[in-house]
Write a protein that holds these residues in place. Structure first.
Motif, mmCIF file in Angstrom:
data_model
loop_
_atom_site.group_PDB
_atom_site.id
_atom_site.type_symbol
_atom_site.label_atom_id
_atom_site.label_comp_id
_atom_site.label_asym_id
_atom_site.label_seq_id
_atom_site.Cartn_x
_atom_site.Cartn_y
_atom_site.Cartn_z
ATOM 1 N N ARG A 1 0.859 -1.185 0.000
ATOM 2 C CA ARG A 1 0.000 0.000 0.000
ATOM 3 C C ARG A 1 0.895 1.235 0.000
ATOM 4 O O ARG A 1 1.881 1.308 0.748
ATOM 5 N N ALA A 2 0.557 2.223 -0.835
ATOM 6 C CA ALA A 2 1.286 3.492 -0.841
ATOM 7 C C ALA A 2 0.787 4.369 0.300
ATOM 8 O O ALA A 2 -0.412 4.565 0.472
ATOM 9 N N VAL A 3 1.717 4.876 1.102
ATOM 10 C CA VAL A 3 1.378 5.779 2.201
ATOM 11 C C VAL A 3 2.257 7.032 2.080
ATOM 12 O O VAL A 3 3.389 6.958 1.604
ATOM 13 N N PRO A 4 1.754 8.180 2.507
ATOM 14 C CA PRO A 4 2.564 9.398 2.396
ATOM 15 C C PRO A 4 3.679 9.414 3.430
ATOM 16 O O PRO A 4 3.525 8.881 4.539
ATOM 17 N N GLU A 5 4.792 10.008 3.070
ATOM 18 C CA GLU A 5 5.893 10.178 3.998
ATOM 19 C C GLU A 5 5.622 11.390 4.885
ATOM 20 O O GLU A 5 4.956 12.347 4.475
ATOM 21 N N GLU A 6 6.106 11.340 6.110
ATOM 22 C CA GLU A 6 5.988 12.449 7.068
ATOM 23 C C GLU A 6 7.356 12.661 7.697
ATOM 24 O O GLU A 6 7.918 11.747 8.289
ATOM 25 N N THR A 7 7.889 13.867 7.561
ATOM 26 C CA THR A 7 9.268 14.143 7.937
ATOM 27 C C THR A 7 9.348 15.414 8.774
ATOM 28 O O THR A 7 8.668 16.402 8.464
ATOM 29 N N PRO A 8 10.161 15.448 9.828
ATOM 30 C CA PRO A 8 10.390 16.712 10.536
ATOM 31 C C PRO A 8 11.104 17.707 9.621
ATOM 32 O O PRO A 8 12.121 17.373 9.005
ATOM 33 N N VAL A 9 10.550 18.897 9.525
ATOM 34 C CA VAL A 9 11.146 19.956 8.704
ATOM 35 C C VAL A 9 11.402 21.158 9.608
ATOM 36 O O VAL A 9 10.473 21.726 10.186
ATOM 37 N N ALA A 10 12.676 21.526 9.750
ATOM 38 C CA ALA A 10 13.055 22.665 10.589
ATOM 39 C C ALA A 10 13.239 23.906 9.718
ATOM 40 O O ALA A 10 13.819 23.833 8.635
ATOM 41 N N PHE A 11 12.725 25.035 10.209
ATOM 42 C CA PHE A 11 12.938 26.317 9.552
ATOM 43 C C PHE A 11 13.963 27.100 10.370
ATOM 44 O O PHE A 11 13.697 27.466 11.522
ATOM 45 N N SER A 12 15.113 27.335 9.769
ATOM 46 C CA SER A 12 16.177 28.065 10.447
ATOM 47 C C SER A 12 16.429 29.374 9.711
ATOM 48 O O SER A 12 16.633 29.375 8.490
ATOM 49 N N TYR A 13 16.390 30.478 10.468
ATOM 50 C CA TYR A 13 16.591 31.794 9.883
ATOM 51 C C TYR A 13 17.892 32.384 10.400
ATOM 52 O O TYR A 13 18.102 32.472 11.613
ATOM 53 N N ASN A 14 18.750 32.746 9.468
ATOM 54 C CA ASN A 14 20.040 33.329 9.804
ATOM 55 C C ASN A 14 20.791 32.487 10.833
ATOM 56 O O ASN A 14 21.434 33.001 11.749
ATOM 57 N N GLY A 15 20.672 31.160 10.682
ATOM 58 C CA GLY A 15 21.436 30.238 11.510
ATOM 59 C C GLY A 15 20.762 29.781 12.779
ATOM 60 O O GLY A 15 21.318 28.950 13.506
ATOM 61 N N THR A 16 19.548 30.273 13.080
ATOM 62 C CA THR A 16 18.856 29.903 14.309
ATOM 63 C C THR A 16 17.523 29.232 13.984
ATOM 64 O O THR A 16 16.739 29.760 13.180
ATOM 65 N N THR A 17 17.275 28.070 14.589
ATOM 66 C CA THR A 17 16.031 27.350 14.336
ATOM 67 C C THR A 17 14.846 28.119 14.905
ATOM 68 O O THR A 17 14.850 28.529 16.071
ATOM 69 N N HIS A 18 13.829 28.295 14.081
ATOM 70 C CA HIS A 18 12.634 29.043 14.470
ATOM 71 C C HIS A 18 11.464 28.115 14.785
ATOM 72 O O HIS A 18 10.714 28.345 15.727
ATOM 73 N N ALA A 19 11.293 27.062 13.993
ATOM 74 C CA ALA A 19 10.155 26.152 14.181
ATOM 75 C C ALA A 19 10.461 24.832 13.498
ATOM 76 O O ALA A 19 11.292 24.749 12.596
ATOM 77 N N VAL A 20 9.778 23.780 13.959
ATOM 78 C CA VAL A 20 9.884 22.461 13.340
ATOM 79 C C VAL A 20 8.471 21.980 13.044
ATOM 80 O O VAL A 20 7.603 21.976 13.917
ATOM 81 N N MET A 21 8.240 21.582 11.799
ATOM 82 C CA MET A 21 6.931 21.105 11.370
ATOM 83 C C MET A 21 7.053 19.677 10.861
ATOM 84 O O MET A 21 8.097 19.275 10.333
ATOM 85 N N MET A 22 5.980 18.909 11.004
ATOM 86 C CA MET A 22 5.905 17.595 10.366
ATOM 87 C C MET A 22 5.240 17.791 9.015
ATOM 88 O O MET A 22 4.132 18.337 8.931
ATOM 89 N N ALA A 23 5.913 17.362 7.939
ATOM 90 C CA ALA A 23 5.415 17.674 6.607
ATOM 91 C C ALA A 23 5.826 16.612 5.599
ATOM 92 O O ALA A 23 6.710 15.796 5.853
ATOM 93 N N THR A 24 5.182 16.638 4.462
ATOM 94 C CA THR A 24 5.577 15.814 3.326
ATOM 95 C C THR A 24 6.828 16.425 2.694
ATOM 96 O O THR A 24 6.847 17.626 2.411
ATOM 97 N N PRO A 25 7.880 15.640 2.481
ATOM 98 C CA PRO A 25 9.153 16.208 1.989
ATOM 99 C C PRO A 25 9.141 16.500 0.493
ATOM 100 O O PRO A 25 9.857 15.877 -0.299
ATOM 101 N N SER A 26 8.333 17.466 0.094
ATOM 102 C CA SER A 26 8.273 17.889 -1.300
ATOM 103 C C SER A 26 8.036 19.391 -1.346
ATOM 104 O O SER A 26 7.505 19.976 -0.396
ATOM 105 N N ASP A 27 8.445 20.026 -2.443
ATOM 106 C CA ASP A 27 8.230 21.468 -2.644
ATOM 107 C C ASP A 27 8.779 22.279 -1.465
ATOM 108 O O ASP A 27 8.111 23.188 -0.950
ATOM 109 N N MET A 28 9.993 21.976 -1.061
ATOM 110 C CA MET A 28 10.568 22.613 0.115
ATOM 111 C C MET A 28 10.827 24.109 -0.083
ATOM 112 O O MET A 28 10.678 24.899 0.857
#
Length: 311
Positions: free
Chosen positions: A29-56
């Motif tokens: 069965r095909a299932v979607p991937e779910e990956t932690p995605v961190a947003f870092s601005y100017n070298g500092t992590t701002h937030a982490v989201m669980m997301a599909t790893p596409s169109d980053m």
């Protein structure tokens, strides 16, 4: 970086019924991937989201816009996507004042927290005044509403494979769906769409946003930030989403089922439907008074208009 797969094939056992007789089989069965995605601005992590790893790249721009970190694409100097074993780190280098403004915001948010919600500033931020799209002159026919949802359903490849992701699309009258993005998270899908529209230089005021999920306050806020004056949804809105749409002057259409739908705010952007309601009730549709406080206790300040497409 080499893009991670957006879906995986996993083994499963299926149980199927033929009348009263059950049968079992194995397969994939095909299932979607779910990956932690961190947003870092100017070298500092701002937030982490669980997301599909596409169109980053779209996600990076759209998240930055919806979070108010940037207001235009030129405020981003550089985006680097770093793939690590445990997840993806999106490194965003902000230009000039945008970087300084984010640093100032972080300093204001620093300090002891006791409520579990990042302090009272976070609560105020959640209910911040929404961007106004009251002056946007866009009109849709009832057929546009049905077509927008139908067309979006036809361009969801990941959902067709997995049945487990949301989509957000941008509909322009006469052109159809000109952009669409998918993700396991409904907010992520809309952020990715926002980023794609921004990077493609497509004005949000030129069309309507279509989503496959329910409508929460965040979805209304994001639609208004994009500049879209119409939000079309397959599922129902929350009461706060309705109040927020009124405050923004945004037309909220939900519960779209084929040619049937409900309009909760600003029905005049669908003139044929609004005129029909007026002739049925011998009254012209009441223009809602904009409510500057989305958190006000009153549900809405004018009657909800419940519309079913006709003719």
């Amino acid at each position: 970086m080499e893009q991670r797969p957006a879906r995986q094939l996993v083994p499963r056992i299926t149980r199927r019924l033929n009348g009263a007789v059950a049968s079992y089989a194995t397969g994939d069965r095909a299932v979607p991937e779910e990956t932690p995605v961190a947003f870092s601005y100017n070298g500092t992590t701002h937030a982490v989201m669980m997301a599909t790893p596409s169109d980053m790249e779209d996600f990076a721009v759209g998240f930055s816009l919806s979070e108010g970190i940037i207001s235009r694409l030129e405020q981003i100097d550089e985006i680097n996507i770093e793939d690590h074993a445990e997840g993806i780190d999106i490194q965003i280098r902000l230009a000039g004042e945008a970087g300084q403004d984010l640093s100032d915001r972080r300093r204001r948010m620093a300090g002891p927290v006791g409520c579990g919600l990042c302090g009272i500033e976070s609560i105020e931020q959640a209910l911040k005044p929404v961007s106004s799209v009251d002056k946007v002159k866009l009109e849709l026919a009832p057929d546009d509403i049905a077509q927008a949802v139908r067309l979006l359903s036809e361009i969801q490849p990941l959902h067709k494979e997995t049945g487990a992701v949301h989509a957000a699309g941008f509909y322009q009258p006469g052109k159809g769906i000109v952009a669409a993005r998918e993700d396991v998270g409904r907010h992520n899908a809309l952020d990715k769409l926002a980023g794609n529209l921004c990077r493609s230089r497509i004005e949000g005021s030129s069309g309507a946003i279509v989503i496959t999920s329910r409508v929460s306050i965040e979805m209304v806020q994001k639609a208004a930030i994009i500049g879209a004056s119409v939000l079309i949804a397959v599922s129902a809105p929350t009461a706060l989403a309705i109040r927020t749409a009124h405050a923004a002057g945004l037309t909220l259409v939900a519960l779209v089922r084929g040619d049937e739908f409900d309009v909760f705010t600003r029905p005049e952007r669908i003139p044929v439907a609004a005129a029909q309601i007026g002739s049925d009730t011998d009254e012209k549709p009441q223009r809602p008074h904009l409510n500057p406080d989305p958190a006000a206790s009153t549900l809405i300040q004018s009657p909800t208009v419940r519309l079913v497409q006709y003719g």
